[in-house]
Design an enzyme around this catalytic site. Structure first.
Site, PDB file in Angstrom:
ATOM      1  N   HIS A  91       0.827  -1.200   0.000  1.00 39.57           N
ATOM      2  CA  HIS A  91       0.000   0.000   0.000  1.00 39.57           C
ATOM      3  C   HIS A  91       0.864   1.255   0.000  1.00 39.57           C
ATOM      4  CE1 HIS A  91       0.461   1.013   4.440  1.00 39.57           C
ATOM      5  NE2 HIS A  91       1.027  -0.176   4.348  1.00 39.57           N
TER       6      HIS A  91
ATOM      7  N   CYS B  85       5.217  -3.803   6.153  1.00 42.58           N
ATOM      8  CA  CYS B  85       4.450  -3.764   4.899  1.00 42.58           C
ATOM      9  C   CYS B  85       5.357  -3.400   3.728  1.00 42.58           C
ATOM     10  CB  CYS B  85       3.313  -2.752   5.015  1.00 42.58           C
ATOM     11  SG  CYS B  85       1.980  -3.288   6.113  1.00 42.58           S
TER      12      CYS B  85
END
Length: 405
Positions: A337, A353
């Protein structure tokens, strides 16, 4: 991306119900079985007819246990044949073991269905006529308190998924080790394109099916979870047949290299874009291996407390922020993301992430789908295969070792 389903109920400790089908000879031909059957006629010259007794396995509530053999005892004779028909008059497949005095259905009796069992026996000595008797019985639908429930079957009905998507079946209650082979035998996967695949039990409540290698695009897949009458070995029985059909879509594959901070996205084997990424910093390394995309959301609230990093507001590594273009990789919270705290990817400073620029994150979000493989290399440790749908983190030998049959 889950299709929620509910299931059935089950039997507790098994008991028995004995029905005497043929008693003393009667001129009328009626047996002494309370209307459950008709004994063959006989006389003192012919000899006494054989007496047939049927024993149905019962639970503590007095209901027939659908996956247990029916026992047929014969006094004064020899068991000849046993047949069972359902309420429509259709024969139920099964196997007779005359020596053991059992008849076992090929598949468990369906719950909520009435059946009729017919048995015949020849009297000892050959002097009398054969006895032919019948017993009607119904397999009652289990109550919700004793049903085998399915939490979910993934993918959902009608889904179009990527080439790494497994089939995942999650039970609401544990399946005993002793019952897993029987349960697994009722979980069928059929495909429009031949493929080698197998089931793997991750736990007592989750079993996945995956092909040995990635799916071929265009494959139509049907999952038939025919749990009607199947016991979970812990006092619960299924009552439904669940059918899911999904399709394997285009072959979009992504490879992240944490050492070069690059992401390569290909379609049908051809690179379509190479992007710059950020991955996990010291102490927060990104999980490695191959992940099938779980799902994606336009916006997700990311919090450090939810993943066990930091729950004290204002402390180092604390965050609570809503971020866009989120592609979900693990149940433990790994996403691809954009992060407002990392607007210039190209190093290793995330909390685990994979970060992209805002434009690249939106492009990736619009490009991938559920089940597309994302492989992350150059990190210290691979994720557990059941952390999301990282099924391909197991070798084929490791995978098949987890099958119950």
């Amino acid at each position: 991306m889950k299709s929620w389903v509910s299931g059935a109920r089950t039997a507790g400790s098994a008991g028995v119900l004995a029905l005497v089908l043929a008693g003393a000879a009667a001129c009328s031909g009626s047996g002494a079985s309370g209307g459950h059957g008709t004994a063959g006629s006989g006389s003192s010259a012919d000899g006494a007819p054989a007496v047939i007794t049927v024993t149905l396995a019962k639970d503590t509530a007095g209901d027939v246990v659908p996956d247990q053999p029916v026992r047929i005892a014969v006094k004064g004779g020899t068991l000849g044949s046993v047949t069972v028909d359902d309420s429509k008059g259709d024969p139920v497949p099964g196997a007779l073991n005359a020596a053991a005095g059992t008849w076992t259905p090929s598949a468990p009796f369906a719950v909520g269905v009435a059946y009729t069992l017919r048995a015949s026996a020849s009297p000892s000595g050959g002097g009398g006529k054969p006895s032919t008797d019948q017993v009607p019985f119904t397999v009652e639908t289990p109550s919700s308190a004793t049903s085998m429930l399915l939490d979910s079957i993934t993918p959902a009905k009608g889904a179009v998924v990527g080439v790494a998507m497994p089939v995942s079946v999650v039970f609401s209650n544990p399946v005993a080790d002793s019952a897993r082979a029987a349960v697994q035998s009722r979980l069928k996967v059929t495909t429009s394109i031949p493929v080698t695949g197998a089931w793997h039990w991750f736990s007592s409540t989750r079993v996945d099916w995956r092909p040995e290698n990635f799916w071929k695009p265009g494959t139509s897949v049907t999952v038939d979870a025919d749990l009607d009458g199947v016991s979970n070995g812990n006092g619960r029985i299924g009552i439904h047949d669940y059918v899911h059909t999904f399709t394997v879509g285009s072959d979009v594959e992504t490879v992240v290299d944490a050492t070069t901070h690059t992401m390569t996205v290909s379609e049908s084997g051809k690179t379509i874009r190479t992007l710059t990424v950020d991955t996990g910093g010291p102490g927060f390394q990104t999980w490695g291996g191959t992940f099938a995309v779980i799902d994606k959301e336009a916006e997700v609230e990311m919090t450090s407390c939810s993943v066990g990093i930091q729950c004290t507001k204002g402390a180092p590594n604390y965050y609570d922020i809503k971020l866009p273009s989120d592609v979900h990789l693990t149940f433990s919270g790994t996403y691809v993301h954009f992060s407002t705290g990392d607007t210039d990817p190209g190093d290793s400073t995330s909390h685990g992430c994979v970060h992209l620029s805002k434009a690249d994150a939106l492009w990736f979000f619009n490009t991938v789908k559920e089940g597309d493989p994302v492989t992350i290399n150059g990190v210290p440790k691979n994720a557990a295969p059941d952390n999301g749908y990282a099924d391909f983190n197991l070798s084929w030998a490791q995978w098949t070792a987890g099958s119950a049959s």
